[in-house]
Enzyme design. Structure first.
Site: not given
Ligand code: NBG
Length: 805
Positions: A346, A535-536, A541, A645, A649
């Site tokens: 991920h 987002k986080r 980001k 994601t 949305k």
């Molecule tokens: C996150 C990515 C995102 C991705 C999500 C789900 C982690 C380690 N990775 O870009 O930063 O959409 O995983 O796949 O949290």
């Protein structure tokens, strides 16, 4: 299916009133929201239980292959509305409540939002559970029953403060404790050789499962999420103080992602990982054995999915049981383990690819470590046999254990049958850069499955207004088959539908504005552009780039009349949690709040510009935010966001993306075309090239671009009267002297992209058309599509459950 209690309004009302009396000795008029919530939950759970039993019976009868999705995080959000909707009984309950003068929304909102995850990765896992159940795939989640989820965020004087999220304080109505299925998990001790390897653990921790039902969409299927809770074992450790042992237990299922910057934190994290992977593997194998009498056919009946590297220990744990407890030979055990495991990556951020020091893993898990060593040794032999020339560097790069650390991603790629990335670009980067060596060795293992989101939660449940427009125009096929959303394209030029889309947006914007007013006392204008980044908080980001751009706008609006006249009023909305120990990210939160304070209180600009940082962004908040956006900010440094994601949305709810060619933005761009998205900035290969050549000097950008220089200087020249002059010095220094995520380099392109979006929005008809195209094209981002791809390409499982099967 007909649920007895919910078969009619009257039947439900009667059952509900009776149960309130019997459980809380109270009549409906005097009942509290908590009492109503608990009783509604219980009534639902009783009906779910029957489907749950039926699903289990089908599994026993059909013996299909099952998916076991291991993830350190499941960000489920509230289940009540999900369950009401998936069971198809929400309307009955809503009407019955209304008749009695009760508010169903209020009761739904009572449910705590289990924060068992940080962000996208955990939410993805939750969406996949929903899709597996709704598609009729036997699929089960495994995780930890963290007593405290991700912290609750408070903003005090502009700073983030973290508060414990005590989500279990009032119990959790959905879970069922399965005491009988507890497993003892061994730790520490040593391995003895006595003709064979015998592991002598020093202590055990008891893992007790709590099952949470995952209800499929009106198909009678109930899968489950198994949350493992740490408790004292009956085999009490001999040489441990009771308090010490108790404290250890408390911590294992205590917190999600404890601070792992210290040695202690690392150990705890590893203990947690082994805790739930071992418990999950054991419980699956136990059931398998009782059904088939052998583990030889394990891989035909189960696939263990490893969600990022956190559950990697599934691999050596399977080997341990097959070798030590089943007495299999290595080759047989290895073949089964390989076939039965699949891994998703991920992220390419190196700090997230886990590496465990041997000094930690070996004493804690001596037998598991031995097996990792043996896997590595055999892999070394395989390499020597298969590489024509002696390529030491190559071997060092792919080794599992190197310099006394275990590289978990390498262990996964060497062992599992499949490795996948989560968006096309991300998978290409894995194949060509990050995991290039492995791709050369095992090209057949690599796959792409672009992420998805459940359109049931992120469209049907969060946006009733849009759902109604869709039903009126394209019928309701899209509910079961998200790709049917494509039919909505035919309405892109229909003035009536365009108007309805704009009206829907306004309703959703008013809803968010009300929530923000209610919570933070700030009034925002629903007729302004809602430009949202949620987002986080992470440097890659680039919330910081967004913030600098707002500083630029503020300056322009104050000093340039022509600019102001041309400017469509904007409300910039942020939501983000920063990891407690991530100092720089917390500074960015302070900066955004400082900008907000200054801008929002300036009468010169307040009709044009508002900035909001929403407190404690989580799944339930996202449900209100996603539908309300006009512009969706997806501005990560190209190559760094694996997929994203949130971008999906927003799109599904009719927002236009302003973004870089990163993660799944690339695929959104491909689908909607240049006209219906605003793309800007460096491309992934440019970022990689600049990084490789080490030729980027942000200081030069600062020196040359005077406008940008002015903005950056405002960070440190007392422009923000409310804070100490040094408050943002670190931000200034990092940008001007390092800028690892190319904020300064992309600033100008970002500014132009915004100017373009500003012009686009003025043409409301044109904007509505773009929104329609985005909605219509979003069907492929349903997690149903993603899960079917996993099922076909990676898991090799069939959707066999459900009444319509
Ligand atoms: C996150 C990515 C995102 C991705 C999500 C789900 C982690 C380690 N990775 O870009 O930063 O959409 O995983 O796949 O949290």
């Amino acid at each position: 299916m007909i649920y007895n209690t919910f078969r009619s309004k009257a039947a439900f009302k009667k059952a509900f009133e009776e149960r309130l009396k019997k459980t809380y000795m109270i009549d409906i008029r005097h009942s509290s929201v908590r009492e109503r919530y608990n009783v509604l939950g219980l009534l639902l759970k009783e009906e779910i239980a029957l489907d749950w039993i039926k699903t289990n019976e089908t599994l026993i009868a059909l013996k299909p292959k099952e998916v076991h999705y291991f993830s350190m995080e499941f960000l489920m959000g509230r289940l009540i509305t999900n369950n009401l909707m998936n069971m198809g009984v929400r309307d009955v309950v809503d009407q019955a409540f209304a008749d009695s003068g009760l508010d169903l929304n209020e009761v739904e909102n009572y449910e705590p939002d289990p924060g068992l995850g940080n962000g996208g990765l955990g939410r993805l896992a939750a969406c996949y559970l929903d899709s597996m159940a709704s598609l009729g795939i036997p699929g089960f989640g495994h995780c930890i029953r963290y007593r405290y989820g991700l912290f609750r965020q408070k903003i005090k004087n502009g700073y983030q403060e973290e508060r414990p999220d005590n989500w279990l304080s009032d119990g959790y109505v959905w879970e069922v404790r399965k005491e009988e299925e507890a497993e003892d998990i061994p730790y520490f001790g040593y391995v003895e050789y006595n003709g064979k390897m015998i592991y002598k653990p020093n202590e055990y921790i008891r893992a007790v499962p709590y099952d949470v039902p995952i209800v499929g969409n009106q198909n009678g299927v109930v899968n489950s999420l198994r949350l493992w809770n740490a408790e004292p074992s009956r085999k009490y450790p001999k040489d441990k103080e009771p308090f010490e042992y108790e404290a250890e237990l408390q911590r294992i299922s205590g917190f999600l992602y404890p601070d792992d910057t210290t040695e202690d934190g690392k150990k705890l994290r590893l203990m947690q990982q082994y805790f739930f992977t071992s418990a999950g593997v054991k419980s699956v194998l136990r059931q398998h054995k009782s059904m088939y009498g052998t583990l030889k056919n394990l891989a035909e009946k189960h696939i263990f999915h490893i969600n990022d590297t956190h559950p990697t220990l599934v691999i050596p744990e399977l080997m341990r049981i097959l070798l030590d407890e089943e007495g299999m030979e290595w080759d047989e055990a290895w073949a089964i383990t390989q076939k039965a495991t699949a891994y998703t990556n991920h992220t390419i951020l190196s700090e997230a690819l886990e590496k465990w020091p041997v000094s930690i893993i070996q004493p804690m898990l001596p037998r598991v470590y031995q097996l990792i060593e043996e896997i590595d040794r055999r892999f070394g032999i395989f390499l020597k046999d298969n590489l024509h020339i002696q390529q030491n560097e190559f071997i060092n790069r792919v080794a599992i254990i190197k310099n006394n650390v275990v590289r978990m991603a390498n262990l996964c790629v060497v062992s599992a049958s499949s490795v996948n990335g989560v968006a096309k670009l991300h998978t290409e980067i894995l194949k060509n850069i990050e995991m290039k060596d492995f791709y050369e060795l095992f090209p057949e293992k690599f796959h792409n499955v672009t992420n998805g989101i459940t359109h049931r939660r992120w469209l049907l449940h969060t946006n009733k207004e849009l759902t109604d427009i869709l039903k009126d125009t394209i019928g309701d096929d899209f509910i079961k088959h998200s790709e049917k959303l494509n039919d909505f394209l035919a309405f892109q030029d229909n003035p009536e539908v365009q108007k309805k889309i704009l009206a829907m947006k306004r309703i959703k914007k008013v809803a968010l504005a009300n929530r923000i007013f209610h919570e933070q006392g700030l009034r925002i204008n629903p007729d302004s552009i809602f430009d949202i980044q949620v987002k986080r908080l992470h440097e890659y980001k680039r919330q910081l780039m967004n913030a600098l751009h707002i500083m630029y706008l503020y300056r322009k609006l104050k000093t340039d009349n022509a600019f102001r006249e041309n400017y469509y009023p904007h409300t910039f909305i942020f939501g983000a949690k920063a990891a407690g120990a991530y100092y720089f990210a917390k500074k960015v939160i302070k900066l955004i709040n400082t900008i907000a304070k200054k801008v929002n209180n300036d009468p010169d600009t307040s009709d044009y510009l508002k900035v909001v940082f929403v407190e404690n962004y989580n799944v339930s908040y996202a449900e209100i935010i996603m539908p309300s956006a006009d512009l969706s900010e997806q501005i990560s440094t190209a190559s760094k966001e694996a997929s994203g994601t949130g971008n999906m949305k927003f799109m599904m709810n009719g927002a236009i993306t302003i973004g870089t060619e990163d993660g799944a933005n690339v695929e959104i761009h491909e689908l909607v075309g240049d006209e219906n998205i605003v793309i800007f900035g460096l491309k992934a290969d440019e970022v990689n090239k600049i990084t490789k050549e080490k030729g980027y000097r942000p200081r030069e950008v600062y020196d040359q671009k005077l406008e940008l220089q002015n903005i950056l200087n405002q960070l440190i020249n007392g422009f923000f009267e409310d804070v100490h002059k040094d408050e943002f010095q670190e931000i200034f220094n990092k940008l001007v002297y390092e800028d690892p995520f190319f904020v300064l380099k992309d600033c100008e392109a970002y500014k132009l992209a915004h100017a373009k979006a500003n012009e686009m929005y003025k043409d409301q008809t044109g904007w509505a058309k773009k929104a329609i195209i985005n909605i219509a094209k979003s069907g492929v981002f349903s997690s149903d599509r993603a899960v079917m791809e996993y099922a076909n390409i990676i898991w090799h499982v069939l959707p066999v459950l459900g009444e319509d099967k």
